[in-house]
Design an enzyme around this catalytic site. Structure first.
Site, PDB file in Angstrom:
ATOM      1  N   ASN A  11       0.794  -1.257  -0.040  1.00 38.92           N
ATOM      2  CA  ASN A  11       0.056   0.042  -0.116  1.00 38.92           C
ATOM      3  C   ASN A  11       0.906   1.353  -0.002  1.00 38.92           C
ATOM      4  O   ASN A  11       1.473   1.567   1.152  1.00 38.92           O
ATOM      5  CB  ASN A  11      -0.964  -0.178   1.397  1.00 38.92           C
ATOM      6  CG  ASN A  11      -1.841   1.329   1.309  1.00 38.92           C
ATOM      7  OD1 ASN A  11      -1.796   1.776   0.439  1.00 38.92           O
ATOM      8  ND2 ASN A  11      -2.636   0.877   2.379  1.00 38.92           N
ATOM      9  N   ARG A  96      -2.710  -2.197  -3.214  1.00 39.52           N
ATOM     10  CA  ARG A  96      -3.777  -1.377  -3.111  1.00 39.52           C
ATOM     11  C   ARG A  96      -3.737  -0.191  -4.128  1.00 39.52           C
ATOM     12  O   ARG A  96      -2.816   0.439  -3.874  1.00 39.52           O
ATOM     13  CB  ARG A  96      -3.980  -0.925  -1.585  1.00 39.52           C
ATOM     14  CG  ARG A  96      -5.133  -0.079  -1.386  1.00 39.52           C
ATOM     15  CD  ARG A  96      -5.235   0.797   0.007  1.00 39.52           C
ATOM     16  NE  ARG A  96      -6.272   0.995   0.260  1.00 39.52           N
ATOM     17  CZ  ARG A  96      -6.915   1.098   1.757  1.00 39.52           C
ATOM     18  NH1 ARG A  96      -5.989   0.959   2.472  1.00 39.52           N
ATOM     19  NH2 ARG A  96      -8.107   1.381   1.852  1.00 39.52           N
ATOM     20  N   HIS A 184     -13.035   2.812   0.405  1.00 44.12           N
ATOM     21  CA  HIS A 184     -12.965   1.916   1.419  1.00 44.12           C
ATOM     22  C   HIS A 184     -13.573   0.505   0.972  1.00 44.12           C
ATOM     23  O   HIS A 184     -14.007  -0.581   1.726  1.00 44.12           O
ATOM     24  CB  HIS A 184     -13.947   2.143   2.657  1.00 44.12           C
ATOM     25  CG  HIS A 184     -12.989   3.238   3.390  1.00 44.12           C
ATOM     26  ND1 HIS A 184     -13.810   4.292   4.085  1.00 44.12           N
ATOM     27  CD2 HIS A 184     -11.807   3.665   3.693  1.00 44.12           C
ATOM     28  CE1 HIS A 184     -12.916   5.320   4.671  1.00 44.12           C
ATOM     29  NE2 HIS A 184     -11.607   4.625   4.503  1.00 44.12           N
ATOM     30  N   ARG A 244     -10.969  15.642   7.375  1.00 39.29           N
ATOM     31  CA  ARG A 244     -11.845  15.945   6.352  1.00 39.29           C
ATOM     32  C   ARG A 244     -13.282  16.350   6.622  1.00 39.29           C
ATOM     33  O   ARG A 244     -13.534  15.654   7.737  1.00 39.29           O
ATOM     34  CB  ARG A 244     -11.859  14.698   5.231  1.00 39.29           C
ATOM     35  CG  ARG A 244     -10.559  14.363   4.546  1.00 39.29           C
ATOM     36  CD  ARG A 244     -10.732  13.296   3.728  1.00 39.29           C
ATOM     37  NE  ARG A 244      -9.643  12.102   4.311  1.00 39.29           N
ATOM     38  CZ  ARG A 244      -9.760  10.857   3.794  1.00 39.29           C
ATOM     39  NH1 ARG A 244     -10.597  10.450   3.137  1.00 39.29           N
ATOM     40  NH2 ARG A 244      -8.884   9.932   4.332  1.00 39.29           N
ATOM     41  N   GLU A 382      -7.977  -5.217   5.369  1.00 37.96           N
ATOM     42  CA  GLU A 382      -7.608  -4.922   3.853  1.00 37.96           C
ATOM     43  C   GLU A 382      -6.778  -5.651   3.238  1.00 37.96           C
ATOM     44  O   GLU A 382      -6.689  -6.086   2.297  1.00 37.96           O
ATOM     45  CB  GLU A 382      -7.846  -3.552   3.695  1.00 37.96           C
ATOM     46  CG  GLU A 382      -9.023  -2.583   4.097  1.00 37.96           C
ATOM     47  CD  GLU A 382      -8.844  -1.460   4.634  1.00 37.96           C
ATOM     48  OE1 GLU A 382      -8.429  -1.232   5.515  1.00 37.96           O
ATOM     49  OE2 GLU A 382      -9.200  -0.415   3.811  1.00 37.96           O
TER      50      GLU A 382
END
Ligand code: ADP
Length: 397
Positions: A11, A96, A184, A244, A382
């Site tokens: 990732n 990813r 996600h 965010r 993940e």
């Protein structure tokens, strides 16, 4: 262990590269062997890695020359892994990749044509995609024979009905790629794949998964398929996050640009790095610190988070036409009984009755036996999802 070879999961971000090595055991099951990361790429790089029991295997500062860019970092991670596991046969690398555009609804093995297609998606995710692709490019150059698989955060949401992919803009914008992609997806796919064992009574039903980490979103699942989610064109939309803001009236952005002269770069920094829990509280983007802080604005930020998560749970329950189960996952969802309890209290009208002791213990099921809607805590994974995809794309074909 590892007699059948291993799969590396990567990732790659702007300043960090996370990697995990999964070995195939005698039964061809994927077993995590090591998890590591190189932080501070291009500034003050540092390599850290732990084995599966959490024991630190390495923790050392690197020179800037060793990790100036993603390509250096991946070379360095590879060299360290070879040193750590001499003779281990690396079968494939799974990456990813944040954006798979409108077309990739599945992971894909990367060849020249796929790589070129992925490069064209960079404008849709300019902050992440270039770094994801830099890792793939570096390995294509140094290990061209090594199969590489791109696993997209958007792919799982391609089962959305078209209505959930649209914005009410002139049609040409949809054609040009201005769509609600959702993110996600690897986390939601892992949860959907886990539900039949972890929560069989809701696996075929109407489920909302709350991925509450520093990035946060919700996903509506019907029989394990994504039908809607709170993130849209970018990972800025939906519920508030660490830094965010979540959904915001576009009029605010027009005002900031038109009346306050804000540049696109400044706006990007405001929306990705300075807003959300950090902006509201002025204290931290970290939920643990907010929960411990006596500052009134830290409390306000937590109230805001809970309010908007509960509000979006209501919206997605409406999309699903009712609700059977609610799943909490990721850093906040897995670890904070307080936040889970507050969200579930705000969702009591849906027929959710919390079991406070089960919630405090972090049991898998945290609602009372007679609760009409059940709630669950399921840790996401993940990396394992990427390793499984890579195995399926390359080895089990
Ligand atoms: P990322 O999106 O970076 O992978 P994580 O899923 O690891 O993020 O989630 C990070 C968030 O989880 C942080 O805001 C952190 O404060 C929060 N978190 C972790 N443990 C707890 C806890 N025990 N209580 C509340 N929040 C927690």
């Amino acid at each position: 262990m590892g007699e059948n070879g291993s799969i590396l999961v990567v990732n790659a971000g702007s300043s960090s590269l996370k990697f995990s090595l999964f070995r195939l055991d005698a039964a061809d099951a994927l077993q995590l062997a090591v998890r590591g990361q190189i932080d501070g790429i291009g500034t003050m790089p540092r390599l850290k890695a732990k084995d599966v029991a959490g024991k630190t295997l390495v923790e050392r500062d690197l020179s800037l020359e060793e990790a100036r860019e993603v390509k250096d970092a991946i070379g360095l991670a590879g060299a360290w892994l070879r040193e750590q596991f001499p003779g281990e046969q690396l079968l494939a690398v799974g990456h990813r990749v944040v954006h798979g555009g409108a077309d990739y609804s599945q992971p894909v093995r990367v060849d020249e044509a796929v790589f070129t297609a992925l490069e064209k998606l960079t404008p849709l995710a300019p902050l992440h995609e270039p770094h994801n692709l830099a890792a793939i490019r570096a390995l294509r150059e140094t290990r061209p024979e090594l199969p590489q698989v791109a696993c997209f955060d958007t792919a799982f949401h391609r089962s959305h009905p078209q209505l959930a992919d649209l914005y009410a803009l002139p049609w040409e914008y949809y054609e040009a790629g201005v769509r609600r992609y959702g993110f996600h997806g690897l986390s939601y796919e892992y949860i959907a794949a886990t539900l039949p064992q972890a929560a069989p009574e809701i696996a075929d039903g109407r489920v909302i998964v709350a991925h509450l980490g520093s990035g946060a979103s919700l996903c509506a699942l019907r029989a394990g398929q994504s039908v809607d989610s709170t993130m849209g064109f970018s990972p800025l939309d939906g519920i508030p996050m660490g830094t965010r803001p979540g959904a915001i009236d576009p009029g605010v952005l027009l005002y900031l640009v038109g009346q306050r002269g804000m540049t696109p770069a400044a706006l990007e920094k405001l929306l990705y790095k300075e807003s959300g829990m950090l902006g509201l509280s002025g204290v931290s983007n970290d939920m643990r610190q907010l929960l411990e802080s006596p500052e009134p604005r830290a409390r306000l930020a937590v109230d805001y988070f809970v309010h908007y998560v509960a509000k979006e749970v209501g919206a997605l329950a409406a999309v699903l036409g009712g609700l059977d189960g609610l799943v909490f996952t990721a850093g906040v969802g897995e670890n904070s009984p307080v936040i889970r309890a507050r969200i579930l209290q705000a969702c009591a009208w849906l027929g959710v009755t919390l079991d406070p002791d089960a919630n405090q213990r972090g049991d898998a099921r945290i609602t009372a036996p007679d609760s009409a809607v059940s709630a669950w805590v399921i840790p996401t994974n993940e990396e394992l999802m990427i390793a499984r995809h890579t195995y399926r794309c390359v080895i089990a074909v």
